[in-house]
Structure formats: C-alpha cells, structure tokens
Design an enzyme around this catalytic site. Structure first.
Site, PDB file in Angstrom:
ATOM      1  N   CYS A   1      37.153  23.769  38.217  1.00 14.65           N
ATOM      2  CA  CYS A   1      38.089  23.159  36.447  1.00 14.65           C
ATOM      3  C   CYS A   1      38.545  21.809  37.169  1.00 14.65           C
ATOM      4  O   CYS A   1      38.421  20.367  36.513  1.00 14.65           O
ATOM      5  CB  CYS A   1      38.983  24.209  36.409  1.00 14.65           C
ATOM      6  SG  CYS A   1      40.152  23.977  37.517  1.00 14.65           S
TER       7      CYS A   1
ATOM      8  N   GLU B   1      31.302  21.070  29.090  1.00 16.81           N
ATOM      9  CA  GLU B   1      31.556  21.412  30.639  1.00 16.81           C
ATOM     10  C   GLU B   1      30.450  22.219  30.962  1.00 16.81           C
ATOM     11  O   GLU B   1      30.345  23.084  30.453  1.00 16.81           O
ATOM     12  CB  GLU B   1      33.409  22.361  30.956  1.00 16.81           C
ATOM     13  CG  GLU B   1      33.353  22.507  32.251  1.00 16.81           C
ATOM     14  CD  GLU B   1      35.084  23.956  32.166  1.00 16.81           C
ATOM     15  OE1 GLU B   1      34.841  24.077  31.048  1.00 16.81           O
ATOM     16  OE2 GLU B   1      35.764  23.532  33.205  1.00 16.81           O
TER      17      GLU B   1
ATOM     18  N   GLU C   1      45.406  27.021  31.632  1.00 16.21           N
ATOM     19  CA  GLU C   1      45.138  26.304  32.010  1.00 16.21           C
ATOM     20  C   GLU C   1      43.669  26.671  31.916  1.00 16.21           C
ATOM     21  O   GLU C   1      43.458  27.184  31.994  1.00 16.21           O
ATOM     22  CB  GLU C   1      45.670  26.833  33.818  1.00 16.21           C
ATOM     23  CG  GLU C   1      47.286  26.437  34.307  1.00 16.21           C
ATOM     24  CD  GLU C   1      47.244  25.329  33.871  1.00 16.21           C
ATOM     25  OE1 GLU C   1      46.159  24.196  33.842  1.00 16.21           O
ATOM     26  OE2 GLU C   1      48.808  24.840  34.097  1.00 16.21           O
TER      27      GLU C   1
ATOM     28  N   LYS D   1      45.459  41.213  35.739  1.00 15.44           N
ATOM     29  CA  LYS D   1      43.737  41.459  35.075  1.00 15.44           C
ATOM     30  C   LYS D   1      43.207  40.103  36.045  1.00 15.44           C
ATOM     31  O   LYS D   1      42.891  38.631  35.704  1.00 15.44           O
ATOM     32  CB  LYS D   1      43.178  41.705  34.081  1.00 15.44           C
ATOM     33  CG  LYS D   1      41.818  42.284  34.280  1.00 15.44           C
ATOM     34  CD  LYS D   1      41.572  42.274  33.138  1.00 15.44           C
ATOM     35  CE  LYS D   1      40.817  41.043  32.187  1.00 15.44           C
ATOM     36  NZ  LYS D   1      39.653  40.280  33.273  1.00 15.44           N
TER      37      LYS D   1
ATOM     38  N   THR E   1      38.552  26.759  28.170  1.00 13.37           N
ATOM     39  CA  THR E   1      39.238  26.940  26.408  1.00 13.37           C
ATOM     40  C   THR E   1      39.273  26.991  25.584  1.00 13.37           C
ATOM     41  O   THR E   1      39.794  27.953  24.717  1.00 13.37           O
ATOM     42  CB  THR E   1      39.168  25.342  26.309  1.00 13.37           C
ATOM     43  OG1 THR E   1      39.092  24.197  27.302  1.00 13.37           O
ATOM     44  CG2 THR E   1      39.200  24.860  25.198  1.00 13.37           C
TER      45      THR E   1
ATOM     46  N   GLY F   1      41.289  29.944  32.352  1.00  9.97           N
ATOM     47  CA  GLY F   1      39.706  30.012  31.804  1.00  9.97           C
ATOM     48  C   GLY F   1      39.537  29.420  31.073  1.00  9.97           C
ATOM     49  O   GLY F   1      40.225  27.883  31.337  1.00  9.97           O
TER      50      GLY F   1
HETATM   51  P1  NAD Z   1      37.052  33.038  30.072  1.00  5.05           P
HETATM   52  O1  NAD Z   1      37.629  32.147  29.633  1.00  5.05           O
HETATM   53  O2  NAD Z   1      35.558  33.557  30.404  1.00  5.05           O
HETATM   54  O3  NAD Z   1      37.721  34.101  31.859  1.00  5.05           O
HETATM   55  C1  NAD Z   1      38.771  34.211  31.509  1.00  5.05           C
HETATM   56  C2  NAD Z   1      40.318  35.722  32.419  1.00  5.05           C
HETATM   57  O4  NAD Z   1      39.799  34.789  30.693  1.00  5.05           O
HETATM   58  C3  NAD Z   1      38.945  36.130  32.486  1.00  5.05           C
HETATM   59  O5  NAD Z   1      39.889  37.146  33.634  1.00  5.05           O
HETATM   60  C4  NAD Z   1      38.209  37.393  31.365  1.00  5.05           C
HETATM   61  O6  NAD Z   1      38.214  38.852  31.647  1.00  5.05           O
HETATM   62  C5  NAD Z   1      39.829  36.792  30.740  1.00  5.05           C
HETATM   63  N1  NAD Z   1      39.246  37.083  28.931  1.00  5.05           N
HETATM   64  C6  NAD Z   1      38.123  36.859  28.591  1.00  5.05           C
HETATM   65  N2  NAD Z   1      38.802  37.345  27.395  1.00  5.05           N
HETATM   66  C7  NAD Z   1      40.314  37.884  26.857  1.00  5.05           C
HETATM   67  C8  NAD Z   1      40.591  37.977  25.996  1.00  5.05           C
HETATM   68  N3  NAD Z   1      40.649  38.432  24.448  1.00  5.05           N
HETATM   69  N4  NAD Z   1      42.171  37.970  25.863  1.00  5.05           N
HETATM   70  C9  NAD Z   1      42.358  38.519  26.846  1.00  5.05           C
HETATM   71  N5  NAD Z   1      41.882  37.902  28.329  1.00  5.05           N
HETATM   72  C10 NAD Z   1      40.219  38.053  28.389  1.00  5.05           C
HETATM   73  O7  NAD Z   1      36.982  32.147  31.813  1.00  5.05           O
HETATM   74  P2  NAD Z   1      36.080  31.882  33.080  1.00  5.05           P
HETATM   75  O8  NAD Z   1      34.183  31.746  32.652  1.00  5.05           O
HETATM   76  O9  NAD Z   1      36.205  33.194  33.922  1.00  5.05           O
HETATM   77  O10 NAD Z   1      36.172  31.077  34.171  1.00  5.05           O
HETATM   78  C11 NAD Z   1      35.280  29.691  33.603  1.00  5.05           C
HETATM   79  C12 NAD Z   1      37.006  28.695  32.924  1.00  5.05           C
HETATM   80  O11 NAD Z   1      38.239  28.620  33.557  1.00  5.05           O
HETATM   81  C13 NAD Z   1      36.603  27.231  33.665  1.00  5.05           C
HETATM   82  O12 NAD Z   1      36.580  26.689  31.968  1.00  5.05           O
HETATM   83  C14 NAD Z   1      36.984  26.455  33.885  1.00  5.05           C
HETATM   84  O13 NAD Z   1      37.440  24.831  33.871  1.00  5.05           O
HETATM   85  C15 NAD Z   1      38.735  27.467  33.892  1.00  5.05           C
HETATM   86  N6  NAD Z   1      38.924  27.006  34.507  1.00  5.05           N
HETATM   87  C16 NAD Z   1      40.467  25.876  34.309  1.00  5.05           C
HETATM   88  C17 NAD Z   1      41.549  26.103  36.046  1.00  5.05           C
HETATM   89  C18 NAD Z   1      42.368  25.063  35.599  1.00  5.05           C
HETATM   90  O14 NAD Z   1      43.998  25.171  36.395  1.00  5.05           O
HETATM   91  N7  NAD Z   1      42.916  24.735  34.197  1.00  5.05           N
HETATM   92  C19 NAD Z   1      40.662  26.842  36.527  1.00  5.05           C
HETATM   93  C20 NAD Z   1      40.144  27.401  36.884  1.00  5.05           C
HETATM   94  C21 NAD Z   1      38.840  27.516  35.416  1.00  5.05           C
END
Ligand code: NAD
Length: 479
Positions: free
Chosen positions: A282, A383, A248, A173, A228, A226
C-alpha cells in the site's frame, strides 16, 4: 495442505463443511483448501473469546508480555518454514518473506509485548477544586481483526499483537487468498502458552466470514486493513452499532524527486519503492514526479535498472520479482496497462506477462514503467497495486505539490531533496499520513501509522494502537 479454523485453542473444521480452493500463484495450481466459515463458526469463535476475556483481561502485564515475546521467539525459530509458507501462498520471493514479512511479524509481537509494560494513562489534578481525575485504560472485550493478502502475517499480527497486549480477546480473519501463515500462527500460540480462546482465527470469504465478524453485535471494535471500497462498506455496517473502527485502506502515493537529491541513493530506493513485493504494498510510490532538469537522465537510468530486475520463481534465490497474488489480480493489473495505452501513456518498459519455464501457469508480469501525458489520467489516479509505476516531469514545487495532493488517497509520500526548507514546507502541506524524506518504508514501530482521505481513519502503531484497543474511562475523585 488443508487448513482449519483455530477456535478455543483447537483446530476445527467449519460447521457447514464449506471449503474454498487455495492457489499457489507461482504455478497457478490449487494446493489445498480452506474453510469458508459461516456465521455459526464466527459465533463459536466469539463465544470462546468471550469466555477467555475475564481471565485474560486480568492477567498481569508481565505475564501477557512474556507470552507475546515467546510467540515472537517461536516465529523466529520457525523463520524458514513460515517464509516458505508465505511465499507459496502469496507468490512473493522466499528471500523477501525471510527478510521482511516474518521478521516483522515477530517484531510486532515483541514490540507490543514490551510496549504494554510501558503504556501509562494520564491523571489531571483539578487545581482549586480539591479533585483529582485519572484515566483508566480498559480493554474493550472481544475485538475483530481483518487483514489483506499483500503482507499476510506482517499485517495480521500488526493488529493482533496490540489487541492481545492490551487485554482484549480476538476473533481474526486473514485474507482468504493468503490464509496459510495465519493458520500456522495458531500452532505457535499454543506452544507459547497463549490461553485457549484468547485468539481465534476463522477463515473464509470477506462476504461471508468477514461480514459475520463486522455484523456481530458484541464484537465491539474492528481493526481492518484492505481496500477502500471494503473499508467504506465496513464503516456503513459498523457505524449504527457504534463500533470502534480503525481503517487502513488503499493508496496512490507520490514519489517526488528534486534535482538536488542524492541521485544514486534515490535511484536504487525508487526501484525498490516501485516494485518491492511486486508493487503490492500500500506504501509503494506508484506516481513518480521528477524535476524537469533531471527528467531525461532519470528516465534512462530508471528504465535500465527496471529492465534488469529478475522476474522468477519465488523460491529461486536470485528472483527479485515473484508472482502476483492471483489470476483475477494479474488480469486487473494488465487491464490498467491497457487503459494507459488508451490514455496515450507510453510504455517505457514491461507491460507483458512472463512465462517462467516449468511454471507456465504462474502469474508473472514484467515490471512496467509508463510515461504519462498528465497527472489526471486513470493510471495516475487509481490504485493499481501491482508492478506498474507512472513517471512524469514537473517544473516547480507548487506544481508538484498540487499534483501530489490531487488524488482521493492520502497514505504516504516520498520526497527526495537535500533542501531543508523545502522539506519542511512540503512535509507540512502534503496530504498524507506519512512522509518519507530521502528514504522509503523505514519503519519505527513507535510512530503513528495510517492515512488521510480515502486511505483510512485512525492510526496504528505504538501507543496509538494501544489507545485504539482500550476504552478510556475518566475517574474523578473529590477529596
Ligand atoms: P480487500 O478489501 O478485498 O480485503 C481485505 C480483507 O477484508 C480480506 O480479509 C477480505 O476477506 C475482507 N473482506 C472483504 N469484504 C468484507 C466484508 N464485507 N466484511 C468484512 N471483511 C471483508 O483488500 P485486499 O485486496 O485483500 O488488499 C488490497 C488492498 O489493501 C489495497 O487497496 C491496499 O492498498 C490495501 N492495503 C492497505 C494497507 C494500509 O496499511 N493502509 C496495507 C496493506 C494493504
């Protein structure tokens, strides 16, 4: 343009006929709809993956490798189309998608297509016991891959490619905010001859579609990138089911600048590490610490360079900073700028929305530099994930090390110095999964990638990813 789920090699509407609007950040307009897939759709995707698994897991490494490399080649052939789609969905400059996002997605498939042919397992001779042990590395079965919106296809494929290379079938997804290139990937997979059901892509909200994936009792591993808070939720759901997890998560990365650095290189790279992709990476170095003796010079030069960055429409070739990804996100970032003011931070440049002619409803924000009074203020601890950085001076190595480590995150750190001993001391003591010295975001896909503390659990990249996507089984033979 409306998009569909990709299940069993076919494009399908969601069973419940529920749809979400897809926005173009550059002009704030809805330009299509995406499925909000339910449990039923995830179940369909799971069943297709399960059916495909016996054959795919027994497909020779040579054949798997060829298919992955073919996907990589087709992504390269379709570079312009994918880059434009990524930019339209995310707001990033087309030039960035064309030079970073899509080439990297192609590299992910090529790299893991090759890596699987070099992946080997161990054997241990039990000397004096007439026995030999060897390790089988077997694919897990059906695995789930969930990715964020900031580097959409880049991070989506960073998970899918090693999962497929090691013989798993996948239910994936992408972020509901940036689903377009994941949708287009389905077409490429069919063209490359990926057997049906091996990769299934379902679209929808995290709370519905994502939740159905993480709760599925037979999806045995979850690779997630995604936020934290989402990572913590996934861990809670997955732990009692004993799923394998790779998380991650967020970051608040220090960029530590010593007076003995190569100044011009540092300055140019620091502009990039602060604002690339509108600061929505990130790994961006969002907390900049500068040794006191060069602080004033740095402040003047940095602000001057940041002021000259061109914010504009993503398809304009001269644009350096495009649109932020969504309206809620730009609001969140602006709220942090307000918090900075309340905390007595000084806005050295930026801080305001920008109206771009003909795209007045797009989500544009000036790159913003905030001088903070101390390292404990919220803008220095939380963040923000936008074009906002903080700067402050430091006196000693010990002091800056302490400030660098005094956050809940531990993803990456950047260090600017020409002192080898200091490099070694700090690299040893920084609590981050990655330390860049005199560079930023230089990636070799063989290296372990991931964070400590609230930045995640586990490592991706190279053989680490292939280990994650396989179960190690020891076989002990007495002879
Ligand atoms: P998010 O956590 O809101 O969403 C990430 C993904 O998780 C999306 O596909 C979302 O639909 C899904 N998701 C949300 N709730 C869920 C649930 N209950 N069950 C399963 N899936 C669910 O993050 P975002 O806003 O899309 O991305 C930004 C964040 O990602 C920032 O905190 C950034 O630092 C982090 N990030 C980390 C890395 C890394 O490699 N460490 C890389 C890129 C982004």
């Amino acid at each position: 343009m409306n998009i569909k789920n990709y299940i069993n090699g076919q494009f399908q509407n969601p069973e419940k006929d529920e749809w979400l609007d897809n926005y173009c950040p550059a002009n704030g307009e809805i330009y299509g709809q995406i499925p909000n897939s339910s449990k039923t759709d995830v179940e369909k995707a799971y069943k297709a993956a399960k059916m495909a698994f016996p054959t795919w897991s027994q497909t020779t490494l040579d054949k798997r490798s060829r298919i992955l490399i073919k996907i990589s080649e087709l992504l390269e052939t379709n570079l312009q189309r994918f880059a434009e789609a990524e930019s339209k969905d995310n707001g990033k400059p087309v030039s960035l998608a064309k030079t970073i996002d899509i080439p990297r997605a192609a590299s992910n498939f090529r790299f893991f297509g090759n890596a699987i042919t070099q992946f080997a397992s161990e054997s241990h001779e039990s000397v004096g016991q007439q026995a030999i042990n060897f390790t089988l590395r077997q694919p897990i079965g059906v695995v789930g891959c969930i990715s964020p919106w900031n580097l959409p296809l880049y991070l989506f494929t960073w998970k899918i490619a090693p999962a497929l290379a090691s013989g798993n079938c996948v239910v994936a997804k992408p972020s509901e905010i940036t689903p377009m290139t994941a949708y287009l990937l389905g077409e490429i997979c069919n063209e490359a001859g990926l057997p049906e059901g091996v990769l299934n892509i379902v679209h929808g909200l995290g709370t519905s579609t994502g939740q159905a994936i993480i709760e599925h009792p037979n999806i045995k591993a979850i690779s997630f990138t995604g936020g934290t808070a989402t990572g913590a939720h996934i861990a809670k759901v997955a732990a009692p089911m004993f799923k394998k997890l790779s998380l991650e998560l967020g970051g608040k990365n220090p960029n530590i600048i010593f007076a003995d650095c190569d100044y011009e290189n540092m300055l140019a790279t620091t502009v990039n590490s602060s604002f690339a992709n509108q600061g929505q990476i990130c790994l961006c170095g969002s907390r900049i610490f500068i040794e006191e003796s060069i602080y004033e010079k740095f402040k003047t030069d940095f602000v001057q360079k940041v002021k000259s960055l061109k914010v504009g429409h993503p398809s304009d070739d001269s644009t350096q900073i495009g649109a932020l990804v969504s309206k809620p996100h730009i609001e969140k970032v602006k709220q942090y700028i307000q918090i900075a003011k309340e905390e007595e931070g000084k806005i050295l440049c930026g801080g305001n929305s920008i109206s771009i002619k003909n795209y007045e409803n797009g989500y544009y924000l000036e790159p913003t530099v905030i001088e903070v009074p101390n390292d404990e203020c919220r803008v220095n601890q939380e963040e923000i994930f936008g074009p906002v950085v903080t700067i402050m001076p430091f006196k000693t190595e010990e002091e800056v090390l302490q400030m660098a480590n005094k956050v809940k995150y531990g993803l990456s750190a950047t260090l600017w110095t020409n002192d080898l001993k200091r490099t070694m001391r700090l690299s040893n003591q920084l609590q981050t999964g990655i330390v860049w010295v005199n560079t930023w975001m230089m990636r070799d896909l063989r290296t372990p990638f991931g964070g400590m503390k609230a930045s995640g659990v586990g490592r991706e990249g190279g053989f680490e990813a292939l280990r994650f996507f396989t179960e190690a089984k020891n076989v002990c033979i007495k002879y």
